[in-house]
Design a protein around this motif. Sequence first.
Motif, PDB file in Angstrom:
ATOM      1  N   THR A  96      -0.257  -0.371   7.831  1.00  0.00           N
ATOM      2  CA  THR A  96       0.045  -0.224   6.403  1.00  0.00           C
ATOM      3  C   THR A  96      -0.651   0.934   5.702  1.00  0.00           C
ATOM      4  OG1 THR A  96      -0.279  -2.704   5.927  1.00  0.00           O
ATOM      5  CG2 THR A  96      -0.402  -1.207   4.011  1.00  0.00           C
ATOM      6  N   PRO A  97       0.194   1.956   5.248  1.00  0.00           N
ATOM      7  CA  PRO A  97      -0.464   3.067   5.101  1.00  0.00           C
ATOM      8  C   PRO A  97      -1.835   3.241   4.129  1.00  0.00           C
ATOM      9  CG  PRO A  97       2.013   3.172   4.496  1.00  0.00           C
ATOM     10  CD  PRO A  97       1.631   1.689   4.888  1.00  0.00           C
ATOM     11  N   ARG A  98      -2.673   3.942   4.632  1.00  0.00           N
ATOM     12  CA  ARG A  98      -3.923   3.859   4.038  1.00  0.00           C
ATOM     13  C   ARG A  98      -4.596   5.301   4.463  1.00  0.00           C
ATOM     14  NH1 ARG A  98      -7.535  -1.675   5.002  1.00  0.00           N
ATOM     15  NH2 ARG A  98      -9.311  -1.204   3.448  1.00  0.00           N
ATOM     16  N   GLY A  99      -5.452   5.682   3.728  1.00  0.00           N
ATOM     17  CA  GLY A  99      -6.024   6.932   3.887  1.00  0.00           C
ATOM     18  C   GLY A  99      -7.555   6.381   4.789  1.00  0.00           C
ATOM     19  N   ARG A 151     -13.334   1.401   2.508  1.00  0.00           N
ATOM     20  CA  ARG A 151     -12.129   0.856   2.613  1.00  0.00           C
ATOM     21  C   ARG A 151     -11.916   0.428   1.229  1.00  0.00           C
ATOM     22  NH1 ARG A 151     -10.934  -0.750   7.901  1.00  0.00           N
ATOM     23  NH2 ARG A 151      -9.800  -2.524   7.476  1.00  0.00           N
ATOM     24  N   GLY A 152     -12.725   0.558   0.338  1.00  0.00           N
ATOM     25  CA  GLY A 152     -12.315   0.130  -1.099  1.00  0.00           C
ATOM     26  C   GLY A 152     -11.912   1.272  -1.945  1.00  0.00           C
ATOM     27  N   ASP A 159     -15.271   2.266  15.757  1.00  0.00           N
ATOM     28  CA  ASP A 159     -13.955   2.493  14.951  1.00  0.00           C
ATOM     29  C   ASP A 159     -14.139   3.041  13.538  1.00  0.00           C
ATOM     30  OD1 ASP A 159     -15.363   0.131  14.322  1.00  0.00           O
ATOM     31  OD2 ASP A 159     -13.787  -1.287  14.752  1.00  0.00           O
ATOM     32  N   SER A 170       1.405  -1.105  13.790  1.00  0.00           N
ATOM     33  CA  SER A 170       2.402  -2.222  13.021  1.00  0.00           C
ATOM     34  C   SER A 170       1.620  -3.114  12.379  1.00  0.00           C
ATOM     35  CB  SER A 170       3.462  -2.641  13.939  1.00  0.00           C
ATOM     36  OG  SER A 170       2.656  -3.781  14.797  1.00  0.00           O
ATOM     37  N   GLY A 171       2.138  -3.978  11.539  1.00  0.00           N
ATOM     38  CA  GLY A 171       1.516  -5.032  10.951  1.00  0.00           C
ATOM     39  C   GLY A 171       0.383  -4.509   9.743  1.00  0.00           C
ATOM     40  N   ALA A 172      -0.598  -5.277   9.571  1.00  0.00           N
ATOM     41  CA  ALA A 172      -1.770  -4.814   8.538  1.00  0.00           C
ATOM     42  C   ALA A 172      -2.251  -3.488   9.029  1.00  0.00           C
ATOM     43  CB  ALA A 172      -2.824  -6.025   8.558  1.00  0.00           C
ATOM     44  N   ALA A 173      -2.577  -3.434  10.568  1.00  0.00           N
ATOM     45  CA  ALA A 173      -3.108  -1.992  10.903  1.00  0.00           C
ATOM     46  C   ALA A 173      -2.391  -1.042  10.741  1.00  0.00           C
ATOM     47  CB  ALA A 173      -3.533  -2.194  12.292  1.00  0.00           C
ATOM     48  N   ASP A 201       1.650  -9.409   5.616  1.00  0.00           N
ATOM     49  CA  ASP A 201       0.618  -8.604   6.509  1.00  0.00           C
ATOM     50  C   ASP A 201      -0.718  -9.066   5.940  1.00  0.00           C
ATOM     51  OD1 ASP A 201       2.416  -7.199   8.441  1.00  0.00           O
ATOM     52  OD2 ASP A 201       2.579  -5.675   7.144  1.00  0.00           O
ATOM     53  N   ARG A 257      -9.489   4.208  -3.325  1.00  0.00           N
ATOM     54  CA  ARG A 257      -8.098   4.040  -3.789  1.00  0.00           C
ATOM     55  C   ARG A 257      -7.666   5.355  -3.962  1.00  0.00           C
ATOM     56  NH1 ARG A 257      -8.587   0.353  -0.984  1.00  0.00           N
ATOM     57  NH2 ARG A 257      -8.183  -1.657  -1.503  1.00  0.00           N
ATOM     58  N   ASP A 294      -0.147  -9.751  14.778  1.00  0.00           N
ATOM     59  CA  ASP A 294       0.622  -9.476  13.649  1.00  0.00           C
ATOM     60  C   ASP A 294       1.476 -10.702  13.461  1.00  0.00           C
ATOM     61  OD1 ASP A 294      -0.470  -6.964  13.257  1.00  0.00           O
ATOM     62  OD2 ASP A 294       1.684  -5.786  13.985  1.00  0.00           O
ATOM     63  N   PRO A 322     -10.934  -3.827  -5.266  1.00  0.00           N
ATOM     64  CA  PRO A 322     -11.017  -2.995  -4.036  1.00  0.00           C
ATOM     65  C   PRO A 322     -12.522  -2.897  -3.383  1.00  0.00           C
ATOM     66  CG  PRO A 322      -9.361  -1.823  -5.518  1.00  0.00           C
ATOM     67  CD  PRO A 322     -10.299  -2.921  -6.099  1.00  0.00           C
TER      68      PRO A 322
END
Lengths: 559, 559
Positions: free
Chosen positions: B415-418, B389-390, B462, B410-413, A364, B392, A482, A382
């Motif tokens: 990926t678990p992220r806050g 987005r930086g 977005d 799915s894919g990059a979108a 990814d 962590r 993807d 980051p």
Amino acid sequence: MTARTWTTRADNRAARLARAAQALGPRLRGKRVPSEAITELLEAVIEPHDRVCLEGNNQKQADFLAQALVRLDPQRVHDLHMVQSVLALPEHLDLFELGIASRLDFSFSGPQGARLAKLVSERRIQIGAIHTYLELFARYFVDLTPQVALVAAHAADAEGNLYTGPNTEDTPAIVEATAFSGGIVIAQVNELLDDGSALPRIDVPAGWVSFVVKAPRPNVIEPLFTRDPAQISEIQVLMAMMAIKGIYAEYGVQRLNHGIGFDTAAIELLLPTYGESLGLKGRICRHWALNPHPALIPAIEAGWVESIHSFGSELGMEDYIRARSDVFFTGPDGSLRSNRAFCQAAGHYACDLFIGSTLQMDLDGNSSTATLGRITGFGGAPNMGADARGRRHASPAWLQAGREARQGRSGAAGTPRGQKLVVQMVETFREHMQPAFVERLDAWQLAEQSGMALPPIMIYGDDVSHVLTEQGIANLLLCRSDEEREQAIRGVAGYTAVGLARDERMVENLRDRGVIRRPQDLGIDPRQATRNLLAARSMRDLVRASGGLYEPPKRFRNW
Amino acid sequence: MTARTWTTRADNRAARLARAAQALGPRLRGKRVPSEAITELLEAVIEPHDRVCLEGNNQKQADFLAQALVRLDPQRVHDLHMVQSVLALPEHLDLFELGIASRLDFSFSGPQGARLAKLVSERRIQIGAIHTYLELFARYFVDLTPQVALVAAHAADAEGNLYTGPNTEDTPAIVEATAFSGGIVIAQVNELLDDGSALPRIDVPAGWVSFVVKAPRPNVIEPLFTRDPAQISEIQVLMAMMAIKGIYAEYGVQRLNHGIGFDTAAIELLLPTYGESLGLKGRICRHWALNPHPALIPAIEAGWVESIHSFGSELGMEDYIRARSDVFFTGPDGSLRSNRAFCQAAGHYACDLFIGSTLQMDLDGNSSTATLGRITGFGGAPNMGADARGRRHASPAWLQAGREARQGRSGAAGTPRGQKLVVQMVETFREHMQPAFVERLDAWQLAEQSGMALPPIMIYGDDVSHVLTEQGIANLLLCRSDEEREQAIRGVAGYTAVGLARDERMVENLRDRGVIRRPQDLGIDPRQATRNLLAARSMRDLVRASGGLYEPPKRFRNW
């Protein structure tokens, strides 16, 4: 209305100062503390459960204060919550083994990463979170405000004004957060001036500082950003040529950040040779957010560089910086004024491109330097390797990246918007033939092992614009699914298992569309990629290019 | 190697200082310039085409220096490139009409927006770009470094050290960028101390300042963040109840930013009443990045607030701040130390929620305060109203928002992220019955008219997590397609044309899924939404809540 007191912080500071005055008696002269009284001072002013910021920078270290802190009696001082950028010294972790500290919030742990992981698994240290630098500074003003800050400066005058010299780094952010919230600021200095003597310049006003102490030895500073050109390989030369021709020139990148590493050192050393031959001088790489890299000397001398703002400094570059004050931010004393907080802001908001490296990248495009058995953190990556979505000023590079990313999209995702160029530059195999491309990042297993809320990903795939290997450039902005992204990454992953599993037909299709570009697609002949292209091929060349102004640290003086 | 000089900036500064010394002769005492000599000083040190930062903050203004600047002879001083946060004073634009300045980079133009648009259309002013504050500061260190900075402070001592008082605001960022790049820093002050007198505290060291001049009148400061509770409507009370119960409590928001406006003032005034009744004290709203809003006094007094870091100060709050130093960042003098750069960093990286308002929102969720015939800019909103987005470090609110946004992706979108909570809070109709929801933002036409590279969007769709109107809350994180997002927005757009064109069935389906929540879905009875719920219903109530410490400016003393 409650009858609560609203000045507990100020009262508490007064009580700490009174305890220090009592403990030290006449040995305390104004704010000056004799170095042999440092333990008494720390025990007088630090309370159990305090949040303590021990200045651990990328480069300079408050090492004397760190050594003093580990000597405290854990019966008296315990359960400290350490907040600091970098865990660099053994003492930074000794504190936890000794029971003096128990909780940690930080950004980067480099050489201490393996030991940190071990302490976490033994439950002797509780990690709050890993941050990017600017994020940690931000929390100093919100919910991680230090009660005590232990910082390092070059000199103090009799009143307690501080002169940091070229490595200002984190100091202003730490001191401001602590001093204006009822905290105690203790500075170790290499020189303590007599009454009446003036500092070369004042970086931190005395009113923000509670105590100063002269350290018996100058504080440790690491020359982290020095790369010996002799160690640059021809593969790195080839990749640097691709970066310059296929990305920097393609987007017209004027403002950028380079980090540590041989890959970007190679780019710096190719600007006045290969870059010049492409007619790019003045068209790319004019403004920089980076430390004073010795590898940039030839480009500076050749007139490529208009300005450099720095996070910190670099050992040996002092005289060169002084003599090139048109390029660097310097004070009236001639030495650099660095500032990590502002330089990170510059890297985030004022640069069009971030280029970095990683240890692992998945399909990814997520990348991480976290590997099993080590908890290292990510420093500034980051912050600079993320799209700055608050940015509103346009530049050609940013607009072009934004156009590419939004082509064919609709709705909110299709609204015209610029985008940062975030380049991951990696050889397909790292040392010991470890593949840089993997199906699954170690970060996932690490998150499970350490109970992290999220896997420690350094740069997320949807922030990456380009992946650059010796096999070519994959432009992820142009990928529309993807699957395309996965094949674009496989397509530059060479002979790694990930690369070998590519769908040949799809990869050729991506190449036809310009999503993948090989060296020959860029008009680069790999046979030209020799070390002869480097503007300096040794440390000695760098010294020569500087007109003798650059004085490398001893370990780099290999001629 | 060229024979070029590398100290042109330092040499140029020396030349400017020499010209000033010659022009002023013995009237220049150290760094002190008599106010009647200001024109001579500015003509001596400013050169045509200089980049000049004229301190125009959100609140305090270097007004005396602005007035002096417009009196310069355009034959001698012309084509200045002005870089400044806010265009607030008529002089800020007079400069362009008079031919003294020709180019502008800025963040916000509030009251001057219409005149600015007119000057642009007449080609008498060339706009570089509109920035968010931190972005503009970042460029001061990269490619918009000022040659001359004209700043405002409360007082200077004989050496030229500056005391800003509570409104430090932009000053440290401006002065650092200018002083360490060979520039000239001129400070206007309200008080100039005699030899030997000490300032209450030093905010900017004298070494960073070239000249100080006492202004004949204290500098202008706007009480921008004072909202009279008497003007809060019951619709605003209802919306505030929804914000607290449906968003703040739902996500457990501990760290947040509030801006200007009655909508958020209503939230602040409901915390100790409605918030208390929901048992939320200590569970939400503990740490703030915001100016010292008078409307927050009741919540502070009731013990809701642990810390506040501020961009600037607020007139009349001085004594209250001094008496509540546990909550505010204050100096040893007892007054606030604000800092816009650090507070913007805090808003970006250390806060889980930004809540703001807008004039227009389209069906993608893009919003803008730019309207035809006005060029206003956005101040801090893009920086705080964008996903950082930086970031962590994790928090429950950030993780929950991230989970909602990534569900089913799915894919990059995926990926678990806050993710940051970015709430747009608007009544469906603004004053004069202008709908807040539109098919197409005025920003598009404005971009065409003014030749902007992109439409001036304040917050991109977005990045928005929730849209809150009197009709309910639309959770955009949960939308899975452009069409769902569109219907979610239409679903809370009430009787506007956009709202009436909704697909009833789809909106009901979104409501069933919890994407749209009406007051009754949240267990809120609109009949309860009365002004009686406000912890203060008038300016007098605020003064009373402060124990008489808050002293509103005259125009707000309406009892």
